[in-house]
Design an enzyme around this catalytic site. Structure first.
Site, PDB file in Angstrom:
ATOM      1  CG  ASP A 250      36.531  47.679  49.161  1.00 53.79           C
ATOM      2  OD1 ASP A 250      36.566  47.219  48.112  1.00 53.79           O
ATOM      3  OD2 ASP A 250      37.882  47.921  49.598  1.00 53.79           O
ATOM      4  CG  ASP A 287      36.137  42.033  40.839  1.00 54.40           C
ATOM      5  OD1 ASP A 287      37.076  41.278  40.445  1.00 54.40           O
ATOM      6  OD2 ASP A 287      35.695  42.894  40.178  1.00 54.40           O
ATOM      7  CB  CYS A 340      40.431  42.105  36.275  1.00 56.71           C
ATOM      8  SG  CYS A 340      40.970  43.086  37.515  1.00 56.71           S
TER       9      CYS A 340
END
Length: 389
Positions: A250, A287, A340
């Site tokens: 990340d 993601d 999302c």
């Protein structure tokens, strides 16, 4: 606390939020200062606050203004409830004014469409482009609390075994069709926090749509997987449970701070990278940072803070992530791009732009999920790099 006292607390917290304090921060500070409030009181106040935040526009229109009191009054009016216990005595809110009483006695007005759907004006056209004929029903669903889901760690146990274990604790669940690992909690979800199933890694909190997206990618992937935007590690854990060796990265390593402990608890093979990934990978899952519009039921204040400028910033970030992952993907390898978000600008448009600018790639799977499927809104595109690229 009486119901009226809970409403008074919610009014105070909503005023703090409207004044610029983050909702979670306001709730935490209130809970620390309100030792008299039991766990049931804190949860009831939390639920009322979040419902008012989800329905900010409609509640304000029905309640007569942008104040905490008006928002709570607007929720009551929509539900057909007259707050008779607002007496001003003890910890109850002050008595209804004459204007408030007249408002409650009046028929419910016909609200403008974006107000009734609790959608910022500028976003409605974006949702229309993405959701088309389902816009109203999906945005209406987003006005309510999201279900609570678990992911069963099938590397450790079975879904049936977890159902039995949680039933013994009074936690009622049911399997959800979005994923074979998904359980929806239908009663007593707050008992989960003290359960052995959670503490020992047999279950994790994870939305059913998020599980479905991870499993869709897993069905096509081979070899070690790089989770390029791992965050808290929910999808890394889901992929590891499917037998993959996962490396987590990340851009902000602090987001992964809890992942080693979660992986150990789950018995998951996850390596947390301390720096940027190098070399090439046969499977990469990204993601990407996004608006989170598919999960605004869970984080409703984000809906009201979102702006056109932020959307433009996010799409640029998403394009960059896709390019970076393309460079790290081995010939013949897979790249899973997920958000999302329910907005085309962050989903189909990004994949289209990527394919137009990256020769040698093709899309082998595209899936869009919405709250009508039962979970959050999610998007997944699985892209394959040609063997000669």
């Amino acid at each position: 606390m009486t119901p009226a006292a809970r409403e008074a607390a919610a009014i105070e917290l909503l005023d703090r939020w409207l004044g610029g304090h983050p909702v979670e921060q306001a709730l935490t500070l209130w809970a620390r200062a309100s030792r008299f409030a039991g766990s049931g009181d804190r949860e009831a106040v939390r639920d009322l606050v979040f419902q008012a935040v989800r329905r900010r526009r409609s509640a304000a229109a029905l309640g007569g203004g942008e104040t905490g009191r008006a928002l709570v009054l607007g929720l009551a009016r929509e539900a057909g409830i007259r707050p008779e216990a607002w007496t001003g005595v003890g910890h109850a809110p002050a008595e209804l004014s004459e204007a408030e009483a007249r408002l409650l006695d009046a028929p419910l007005p016909v609200l403008a469409r974006p107000v009734a759907l609790d959608c910022p004006d500028w976003l409605l056209d974006h949702f229309e482009a993405a959701l088309q004929g389902q816009t109203d029903v999906i945005l209406s669903r987003m006005r309510d609390r999201a279900p609570v889901f678990l992911r069963v760690n099938t590397a450790r146990t079975s879904r049936d075994a977890v159902v039995s274990e949680l039933t013994a604790l009074g936690i009622e669940t049911r399997p959800h069709p979005l994923a074979p690992t998904a359980l929806e909690i239908t009663a007593n979800p707050r008992r989960l926090r003290n359960s052995d199933a959670l503490a020992e890694g047999r279950v994790e909190m994870q939305d059913a749509a998020s599980q479905a997206i991870a499993l869709d990618f897993a069905a096509h992937a081979r070899g070690p997987v790089l989770d390029y935007c791992a965050g808290g590690g929910g999808k890394a854990l889901a992929l590891a449970a499917e037998g993959f060796s996962v490396s987590a990265h990340d851009i902000d390593p602090r987001r992964m701070a809890d992942l080693p402990a979660r992986a150990k608890r789950a018995g998951a093979a996850i390596q947390v990278l301390s720096g940027p990934p190098t070399g090439t990978w046969s499977a990469i899952f990204a993601d990407a940072p996004c608006s989170g519009s598919g999960s605004w039921r869970r984080a409703p204040e984000a809906k009201w803070a979102f702006t056109p400028a932020r959307l433009a910033e996010l799409t640029a970030i998403q394009d960059t992530i896709l390019r970076q992952c393309a460079d790290l993907t081995a010939p013949g390898g897979l790249l899973g791009y997920a958000t999302c978000s329910m907005l085309r600008e962050e989903n189909e448009d990004r994949v289209k732009a990527f394919l137009e600018n990256q020769p040698g790639w093709r899309c082998i799977l595209e899936r869009r999920l919405s709250p009508l499927d039962g979970g959050d809104g999610f998007y997944l595109a699985v892209l394959r790099k040609s063997a000669g690229s």
